[in-house]
Design a protein around this motif. Structure first.
Motif, PDB file in Angstrom:
ATOM      1  N   GLU A   3     -46.924   7.615  41.409  1.00 16.06           N
ATOM      2  CA  GLU A   3     -46.473   8.774  40.576  1.00 16.06           C
ATOM      3  C   GLU A   3     -45.177   9.476  41.306  1.00 16.06           C
ATOM      4  O   GLU A   3     -44.501  10.170  40.589  1.00 16.06           O
ATOM      5  CB  GLU A   3     -47.554  10.078  40.976  1.00 16.06           C
ATOM      6  CG  GLU A   3     -48.868   9.864  40.438  1.00 16.06           C
ATOM      7  CD  GLU A   3     -49.025  10.021  39.020  1.00 16.06           C
ATOM      8  OE1 GLU A   3     -48.215  10.731  38.523  1.00 16.06           O
ATOM      9  OE2 GLU A   3     -49.737   9.136  38.396  1.00 16.06           O
ATOM     10  N   GLY A   4     -44.651   8.732  42.410  1.00 13.41           N
ATOM     11  CA  GLY A   4     -43.501   9.181  42.795  1.00 13.41           C
ATOM     12  C   GLY A   4     -43.582   9.140  44.396  1.00 13.41           C
ATOM     13  O   GLY A   4     -44.435   9.204  45.177  1.00 13.41           O
ATOM     14  N   LEU A   5     -42.194   9.383  44.827  1.00 12.73           N
ATOM     15  CA  LEU A   5     -41.960  10.024  46.172  1.00 12.73           C
ATOM     16  C   LEU A   5     -42.386  11.118  46.763  1.00 12.73           C
ATOM     17  O   LEU A   5     -41.951  12.063  46.194  1.00 12.73           O
ATOM     18  CB  LEU A   5     -40.419   9.545  46.752  1.00 12.73           C
ATOM     19  CG  LEU A   5     -39.995   9.583  48.221  1.00 12.73           C
ATOM     20  CD1 LEU A   5     -40.893   8.460  48.972  1.00 12.73           C
ATOM     21  CD2 LEU A   5     -38.615   9.367  48.291  1.00 12.73           C
ATOM     22  N   ALA A   6     -43.218  11.332  47.727  1.00 11.74           N
ATOM     23  CA  ALA A   6     -43.687  12.744  48.448  1.00 11.74           C
ATOM     24  C   ALA A   6     -43.859  12.624  49.658  1.00 11.74           C
ATOM     25  O   ALA A   6     -43.930  11.526  50.303  1.00 11.74           O
ATOM     26  CB  ALA A   6     -44.868  12.985  47.769  1.00 11.74           C
ATOM     27  N   ARG A   7     -43.464  13.826  50.337  1.00 10.34           N
ATOM     28  CA  ARG A   7     -43.644  14.027  51.763  1.00 10.34           C
ATOM     29  C   ARG A   7     -44.590  14.982  52.132  1.00 10.34           C
ATOM     30  O   ARG A   7     -44.469  16.235  51.700  1.00 10.34           O
ATOM     31  CB  ARG A   7     -42.298  13.989  52.259  1.00 10.34           C
ATOM     32  CG  ARG A   7     -42.237  14.430  54.005  1.00 10.34           C
ATOM     33  CD  ARG A   7     -40.573  14.750  54.342  1.00 10.34           C
ATOM     34  NE  ARG A   7     -40.614  15.351  55.749  1.00 10.34           N
ATOM     35  CZ  ARG A   7     -40.928  16.260  56.130  1.00 10.34           C
ATOM     36  NH1 ARG A   7     -40.623  17.425  55.218  1.00 10.34           N
ATOM     37  NH2 ARG A   7     -40.502  16.536  57.448  1.00 10.34           N
ATOM     38  N   VAL A  26     -42.860   4.101  43.196  1.00 12.11           N
ATOM     39  CA  VAL A  26     -42.375   3.362  44.423  1.00 12.11           C
ATOM     40  C   VAL A  26     -42.928   2.085  44.613  1.00 12.11           C
ATOM     41  O   VAL A  26     -44.256   1.770  44.609  1.00 12.11           O
ATOM     42  CB  VAL A  26     -42.425   4.199  45.580  1.00 12.11           C
ATOM     43  CG1 VAL A  26     -42.117   3.705  46.995  1.00 12.11           C
ATOM     44  CG2 VAL A  26     -41.846   5.673  45.384  1.00 12.11           C
ATOM     45  N   THR A  27     -42.042   0.928  44.877  1.00 10.19           N
ATOM     46  CA  THR A  27     -42.492  -0.276  45.105  1.00 10.19           C
ATOM     47  C   THR A  27     -42.218  -0.687  46.826  1.00 10.19           C
ATOM     48  O   THR A  27     -42.751  -1.567  47.264  1.00 10.19           O
ATOM     49  CB  THR A  27     -41.881  -1.421  44.153  1.00 10.19           C
ATOM     50  OG1 THR A  27     -40.620  -1.396  44.332  1.00 10.19           O
ATOM     51  CG2 THR A  27     -42.402  -1.253  42.668  1.00 10.19           C
ATOM     52  N   LEU A  28     -41.238   0.140  47.196  1.00  7.96           N
ATOM     53  CA  LEU A  28     -40.832  -0.056  48.664  1.00  7.96           C
ATOM     54  C   LEU A  28     -40.260   0.976  49.090  1.00  7.96           C
ATOM     55  O   LEU A  28     -39.513   1.998  48.398  1.00  7.96           O
ATOM     56  CB  LEU A  28     -39.832  -1.341  48.752  1.00  7.96           C
ATOM     57  CG  LEU A  28     -38.546  -1.070  48.565  1.00  7.96           C
ATOM     58  CD1 LEU A  28     -37.918  -0.732  49.868  1.00  7.96           C
ATOM     59  CD2 LEU A  28     -37.920  -2.385  48.133  1.00  7.96           C
ATOM     60  N   LEU A  29     -40.309   1.176  50.509  1.00  4.59           N
ATOM     61  CA  LEU A  29     -39.735   2.476  51.063  1.00  4.59           C
ATOM     62  C   LEU A  29     -39.278   1.765  52.355  1.00  4.59           C
ATOM     63  O   LEU A  29     -40.078   1.424  53.213  1.00  4.59           O
ATOM     64  CB  LEU A  29     -40.635   3.465  51.151  1.00  4.59           C
ATOM     65  CG  LEU A  29     -40.158   4.823  51.772  1.00  4.59           C
ATOM     66  CD1 LEU A  29     -39.049   5.461  51.108  1.00  4.59           C
ATOM     67  CD2 LEU A  29     -41.629   5.859  51.748  1.00  4.59           C
ATOM     68  N   LYS A  30     -37.972   2.195  52.920  1.00  2.00           N
ATOM     69  CA  LYS A  30     -37.713   1.686  54.123  1.00  2.00           C
ATOM     70  C   LYS A  30     -36.326   2.968  54.576  1.00  2.00           C
ATOM     71  O   LYS A  30     -35.655   3.119  53.735  1.00  2.00           O
ATOM     72  CB  LYS A  30     -36.827   0.451  54.058  1.00  2.00           C
ATOM     73  CG  LYS A  30     -36.086  -0.060  55.217  1.00  2.00           C
ATOM     74  CD  LYS A  30     -35.819  -1.578  55.492  1.00  2.00           C
ATOM     75  CE  LYS A  30     -35.128  -2.034  56.479  1.00  2.00           C
ATOM     76  NZ  LYS A  30     -35.925  -1.638  57.939  1.00  2.00           N
ATOM     77  N   ARG A  31     -36.659   3.157  55.712  1.00  2.00           N
ATOM     78  CA  ARG A  31     -35.583   4.004  56.397  1.00  2.00           C
ATOM     79  C   ARG A  31     -34.344   3.180  56.908  1.00  2.00           C
ATOM     80  O   ARG A  31     -34.755   2.166  58.027  1.00  2.00           O
ATOM     81  CB  ARG A  31     -36.361   4.873  57.609  1.00  2.00           C
ATOM     82  CG  ARG A  31     -35.238   6.000  57.939  1.00  2.00           C
ATOM     83  CD  ARG A  31     -36.075   6.731  59.110  1.00  2.00           C
ATOM     84  NE  ARG A  31     -35.889   6.211  60.223  1.00  2.00           N
ATOM     85  CZ  ARG A  31     -36.301   6.619  61.318  1.00  2.00           C
ATOM     86  NH1 ARG A  31     -37.183   7.760  61.367  1.00  2.00           N
ATOM     87  NH2 ARG A  31     -36.425   6.007  62.574  1.00  2.00           N
ATOM     88  N   GLY A  32     -33.368   3.529  56.686  1.00  2.00           N
ATOM     89  CA  GLY A  32     -31.927   2.826  57.395  1.00  2.00           C
ATOM     90  C   GLY A  32     -31.801   3.274  58.791  1.00  2.00           C
ATOM     91  O   GLY A  32     -32.258   4.338  59.082  1.00  2.00           O
ATOM     92  N   ALA A  33     -30.751   2.477  59.165  1.00  2.00           N
ATOM     93  CA  ALA A  33     -30.559   2.950  60.761  1.00  2.00           C
ATOM     94  C   ALA A  33     -29.795   4.361  60.572  1.00  2.00           C
ATOM     95  O   ALA A  33     -29.630   4.964  61.559  1.00  2.00           O
ATOM     96  CB  ALA A  33     -29.515   1.922  61.145  1.00  2.00           C
ATOM     97  N   ASP A  34     -29.242   4.802  59.509  1.00  2.00           N
ATOM     98  CA  ASP A  34     -28.735   6.237  59.439  1.00  2.00           C
ATOM     99  C   ASP A  34     -29.321   7.121  58.842  1.00  2.00           C
ATOM    100  O   ASP A  34     -29.140   8.159  58.405  1.00  2.00           O
ATOM    101  CB  ASP A  34     -27.385   5.952  58.361  1.00  2.00           C
ATOM    102  CG  ASP A  34     -27.946   5.545  57.058  1.00  2.00           C
ATOM    103  OD1 ASP A  34     -28.731   5.325  56.867  1.00  2.00           O
ATOM    104  OD2 ASP A  34     -26.808   5.636  56.119  1.00  2.00           O
ATOM    105  N   ASP A  35     -30.801   6.851  58.961  1.00  2.00           N
ATOM    106  CA  ASP A  35     -31.905   7.694  58.388  1.00  2.00           C
ATOM    107  C   ASP A  35     -31.995   7.775  56.950  1.00  2.00           C
ATOM    108  O   ASP A  35     -32.472   8.812  56.693  1.00  2.00           O
ATOM    109  CB  ASP A  35     -31.883   9.046  59.170  1.00  2.00           C
ATOM    110  CG  ASP A  35     -32.338   9.040  60.679  1.00  2.00           C
ATOM    111  OD1 ASP A  35     -33.174   7.943  60.721  1.00  2.00           O
ATOM    112  OD2 ASP A  35     -32.059   9.858  61.413  1.00  2.00           O
ATOM    113  N   ALA A  36     -31.083   7.070  56.141  1.00  2.00           N
ATOM    114  CA  ALA A  36     -31.191   7.431  54.891  1.00  2.00           C
ATOM    115  C   ALA A  36     -32.517   6.666  54.439  1.00  2.00           C
ATOM    116  O   ALA A  36     -33.163   5.767  54.846  1.00  2.00           O
ATOM    117  CB  ALA A  36     -29.859   6.750  54.057  1.00  2.00           C
ATOM    118  N   LEU A  37     -33.229   6.970  53.144  1.00  2.00           N
ATOM    119  CA  LEU A  37     -34.354   6.250  52.667  1.00  2.00           C
ATOM    120  C   LEU A  37     -34.035   5.307  51.621  1.00  2.00           C
ATOM    121  O   LEU A  37     -33.130   5.735  50.487  1.00  2.00           O
ATOM    122  CB  LEU A  37     -35.144   7.332  52.017  1.00  2.00           C
ATOM    123  CG  LEU A  37     -36.061   8.026  53.168  1.00  2.00           C
ATOM    124  CD1 LEU A  37     -36.993   8.959  52.547  1.00  2.00           C
ATOM    125  CD2 LEU A  37     -36.849   7.174  54.106  1.00  2.00           C
TER     126      LEU A  37
END
Length: 81
Positions: A3-7, A26-37
């Protein structure tokens, strides 16, 4: 979720949607080194949500360079140092 991205903040769910307001299946979710999603979306390419959770950037097949992808199905990403 499909249904979407939720926190979950401990009391309630907060939904994140890009400016267009469409849900993100959503098919994938990854946090980057700069804390971006980095968010892979079923048939919708790849989205980047800035660390401050205010700015969205969309990478997809029809986007102009440098945001263009070869296709709109993304199931994995790898961050290069």
């Amino acid at each position: 979720t499909s249904e979407g991205l939720a926190r979950w903040d401990g009391l309630r769910f907060e939904r994140y949607t890009p400016e267009a307001g469409a849900p993100l299946p959503v098919t994938l979710l990854k946090r980057g080194a700069d804390d971006a999603l980095w968010i892979g979306v079923e048939g919708g390419g790849l989205w980047r949500l800035a660390a401050d959770r205010r700015q969205w950037r969309h990478y997809h097949r029809a986007a102009p360079p440098p945001d263009a992808l070869a296709g709109d199905e993304v199931f994995a990403v790898h961050e290069q140092a």
